[in-house]
Scaffold this active site. Structure first.
Site, PDB file in Angstrom:
ATOM      1  N   GLU A  36       0.820  -1.219   0.000  1.00 41.06           N
ATOM      2  CA  GLU A  36       0.000   0.000   0.000  1.00 41.06           C
ATOM      3  C   GLU A  36       0.853   1.268   0.000  1.00 41.06           C
ATOM      4  OE1 GLU A  36      -3.533   0.316   2.335  1.00 41.06           O
ATOM      5  OE2 GLU A  36      -4.036  -1.815   2.147  1.00 41.06           O
ATOM      6  N   GLU A  81      -2.862  11.600 -11.774  1.00 36.84           N
ATOM      7  CA  GLU A  81      -3.631  10.570 -11.083  1.00 36.84           C
ATOM      8  C   GLU A  81      -2.774   9.364 -10.724  1.00 36.84           C
ATOM      9  OE1 GLU A  81      -4.468  11.982 -13.895  1.00 36.84           O
ATOM     10  OE2 GLU A  81      -6.236  13.197 -13.386  1.00 36.84           O
ATOM     11  N   HIS A 137       0.452  -8.186  -2.480  1.00 34.35           N
ATOM     12  CA  HIS A 137      -0.747  -7.713  -1.790  1.00 34.35           C
ATOM     13  C   HIS A 137      -1.937  -8.350  -2.484  1.00 34.35           C
ATOM     14  CE1 HIS A 137      -3.227  -4.085  -0.096  1.00 34.35           C
ATOM     15  NE2 HIS A 137      -3.501  -5.227   0.505  1.00 34.35           N
ATOM     16  N   PRO A 193     -13.418 -10.206   1.847  1.00 33.60           N
ATOM     17  CA  PRO A 193     -13.652 -11.548   2.404  1.00 33.60           C
ATOM     18  C   PRO A 193     -14.623 -12.384   1.581  1.00 33.60           C
ATOM     19  CG  PRO A 193     -13.819  -9.863   4.120  1.00 33.60           C
ATOM     20  CD  PRO A 193     -13.755  -9.139   2.811  1.00 33.60           C
ATOM     21  N   ASP A 205       0.830  -8.902   2.430  1.00 29.58           N
ATOM     22  CA  ASP A 205      -0.511  -8.869   3.003  1.00 29.58           C
ATOM     23  C   ASP A 205      -1.375  -9.766   2.128  1.00 29.58           C
ATOM     24  OD1 ASP A 205      -3.051  -8.380   3.885  1.00 29.58           O
ATOM     25  OD2 ASP A 205      -3.023  -6.219   3.542  1.00 29.58           O
ATOM     26  N   ASN A 262      -4.360 -10.919   3.028  1.00 28.96           N
ATOM     27  CA  ASN A 262      -5.773 -10.744   3.339  1.00 28.96           C
ATOM     28  C   ASN A 262      -6.473 -12.078   3.548  1.00 28.96           C
ATOM     29  OD1 ASN A 262      -6.560  -7.902   3.481  1.00 28.96           O
ATOM     30  ND2 ASN A 262      -5.778  -7.781   1.387  1.00 28.96           N
ATOM     31  N   ASN A 293      -3.552  -7.249  11.864  1.00 29.57           N
ATOM     32  CA  ASN A 293      -4.457  -6.170  11.493  1.00 29.57           C
ATOM     33  C   ASN A 293      -5.362  -5.911  12.689  1.00 29.57           C
ATOM     34  OD1 ASN A 293      -7.367  -5.612   9.620  1.00 29.57           O
ATOM     35  ND2 ASN A 293      -5.590  -4.283   9.472  1.00 29.57           N
ATOM     36  N   PHE A 345     -12.337  -5.479  13.259  1.00 27.35           N
ATOM     37  CA  PHE A 345     -11.623  -6.700  12.861  1.00 27.35           C
ATOM     38  C   PHE A 345     -10.262  -6.736  13.532  1.00 27.35           C
ATOM     39  CE2 PHE A 345      -8.499  -8.985  10.363  1.00 27.35           C
ATOM     40  CZ  PHE A 345      -9.120 -10.213  10.219  1.00 27.35           C
TER      41      PHE A 345
END
Length: 544
Positions: free
Chosen positions: A237, A273, A353, A358, A407, A409, A478, A483
């Site tokens: 990130e 951007e 990443h 979920p 990460d 997730n 995390n 969470f």
């Protein structure tokens, strides 16, 4: 003013009287709200034992104080204290973080405790009819006034003391590593730093706004990185502008170099951007390592290549533009113990990443399968092209010392972790959700070892991996309000690498004592906790 004019009516207040027939039939009752009306001056302590209450109406009484014990009503979402004679509020009221509605109209309040700013879920705060400072009343009457006032209060709340430092945990060693052999040791960090565009009060309303701004967080993140003295740093990130205009400049002064891989969407954006697109960043200390070659893994491009008419691959996997990266590093003599050392002369470090949602366990698992396949291709290619003298591992892996950081997730009981640690996963695993990935499954089940008679009912990879951290070492990576769990990992090839120590958990006691309900906060600049582990390169590969 008549009492009835003071009361703020809430449409959620309702009641239902049970009929005699229902009572005689034994119909169970369930009541989550209580109303106490009248010239009440004192409340029974028994009231605070009704922890199941979600609404409490104490309006239009003669209460002069509310005791701190009210915080025992932990599930309370609506609290009506309008039309009383309250001159002050207990600071502990700020710990009732489930509150959505707090009515304090027509009391005698002159000041509000700053702790009320911690009520980040509060949607309606009634303050009319109190002799408060005009600027406070004006603020709450503005559009989105409740949120503005809460932010003001939280920003001025005193900060909890600094948490204790995380302690190192020594790990038992395995194998026949000789202690007379020079030790090739180094530290590896993995850290999701929380992208700036997500560091908002809308997502992290329990954090002061000044502690969410990038100018504050970047210094705290950099300090944590530099204090760690990590030799290899895998960040997730990281925005493109942050990498080129902050991290690489600052870390180069500390002797590091690095590479950056933005999410695939950056290719479709204009120059301005593109600066705010996040991705993965990998850094290494130049005194110990040198970059030989690197690779970029783009999951939407891989999904497109393997879609072949699968709507699920197109509509679920291809739309997620997560990325990963891999680097072949040369291990310098300074940590190998000289040119005649038996230690390996190269490492492969990868950083990824995985998709966050979920509900998309299938996407997470397919991204991981594709990632491991690409890493296998990268490792075997550089080994062949560069003539690296590493013997294949027991299951056909490249034999080069290997790290996988990121990460993911994914929880420890997920299909992603099963695949990485077992080196295989059934094609009918429930995380695939029985979706139409048949063509992908068939190709990838044979791609690793075509013609070898491999069981096509399983997907495999050829790396022999273990987790550096186990659940007991770090119960969460995390930590937010809603969470708390393990999503981040460092995996390593245990045939060639030995973990020696790791940085332990943050203090649970500190979070509890100061009622810190989540990260980020003034002391922790990300919603993730960094992982840091010391490794040793085995002088001889471990015999399995």
């Amino acid at each position: 003013m008549p009492k009835g004019d003071k009361h703020y009516e809430t449409p959620r207040r309702s009641h239902c009287i049970m009929t005699r027939e229902e009572a005689e039939a034994g119909k169970p009752t369930r009541w989550e709200a209580m109303e106490i009306r009248g010239p009440i001056r004192n409340l029974s302590p028994y009231l605070w034992s009704l922890g199941h209450l979600t609404a409490l109406f104490l309006n239009d009484n003669s209460l002069q104080r509310i005791p701190p014990d009210i915080t025992r009503l932990r599930h309370l979402q609506c609290l009506d204290l309008a039309g009383n004679k309250l001159r002050s509020l207990p600071a502990e009221l700020g710990d009732m973080t489930h509150l959505r509605e707090l009515l304090l109209n027509h009391n005698m309040l002159r000041v509000l405790p700053y702790e009320l700013g911690k009520l980040f879920l509060l949607q309606n705060l009634g303050l009319a009819g109190n002799p408060l400072q005009p600027e406070i009343l004006a603020m709450v009457n503005e559009p989105n006034g409740t949120a503005k006032l809460l932010s003001f209060l939280l920003d001025n709340l005193s900060v909890a003391p600094r948490p204790p430092d995380r302690e190192w945990i020594s790990l038992p060693t395995s194998g026949n590593q000789s202690r007379t052999t020079p030790r090739a040791t180094f530290n590896v960090m993995s850290y999701n730093i929380l992208t700036d565009k997500l560091a908002t009060r809308q997502l992290y309303g329990y954090c002061p706004s000044w502690a969410l701004v990038w100018e504050y967080r970047k210094q705290a993140i950099l300090k944590e990185i530099m204090d760690s003295q990590a030799d290899i740093i895998a960040l997730q990130e990281v925005e493109m502008d942050q990498f080129y205009n902050f991290f690489i400049k600052e870390l180069k002064q500390g002797g590091y170099d690095g590479i950056f891989t933005p999410k695939s969407r950056a290719k479709t954006m204009g120059e301005h951007e593109r600066k705010f697109v996040d991705g993965c960043a990998l850094f290494f200390h130049k005194q110990k390592f040198a970059l030989v070659e690197s690779a970029v893994i783009e999951f939407n491009k891989l999904a497109m290549a393997h879609a072949e008419g699968s709507d699920d691959m197109v509509n679920r996997v291809q739309l997620r533009d997560n990325v990963g990266q891999a680097a072949l590093l040369e291990v310098k003599e300074s940590i190998r113990g000289g040119s005649n050392s038996n230690h390996c002369q190269h490492l492969i470090v990868s950083n990824v990443h995985i998709h966050w949602d979920p509900e998309f366990s299938d996407v997470k698992l397919i991204q991981t399968v594709m990632f491991m396949s690409e890493l296998d291709n990268f490792a075997h290619r550089v080994k062949l092209e560069r003539g690296l003298p590493y013997r294949n591992s027991v299951n056909g892996g490249p034999g080069i010392p290997f790290f996988l950081c990121g990460d993911f997730n994914s929880l420890p009981d997920s299909g992603v972790l099963q695949f990485l640690l077992d080196s295989k996963i059934p094609t009918h695993h429930p995380d695939f959700k029985d979706l139409a990935y048949g063509g992908f499954m068939s190709r990838f089940s044979q791609a690793v070892s075509p013609g070898s008679g491999h069981d096509c009912s399983q997907l495999i990879h050829r790396f022999a991996l273990k987790r550096a951290y186990h659940n007991e070492h770090l119960p969460f990576t995390n930590y937010t309000y809603d969470f708390k769990g393990i999503l981040d990992y460092i995996f390593y090839s245990y045939e060639t690498l030995q973990p020696l120590a790791l940085l332990g958990p943050v203090s649970k006691e500190w979070f509890e004592e100061y009622k810190v309900i989540g990260c980020p906060n003034p002391h922790y600049p990300s919603d993730h906790v960094s992982l840091l582990c010391e490794f040793e390169i085995r002088s001889q590969p471990l015999k399995l």
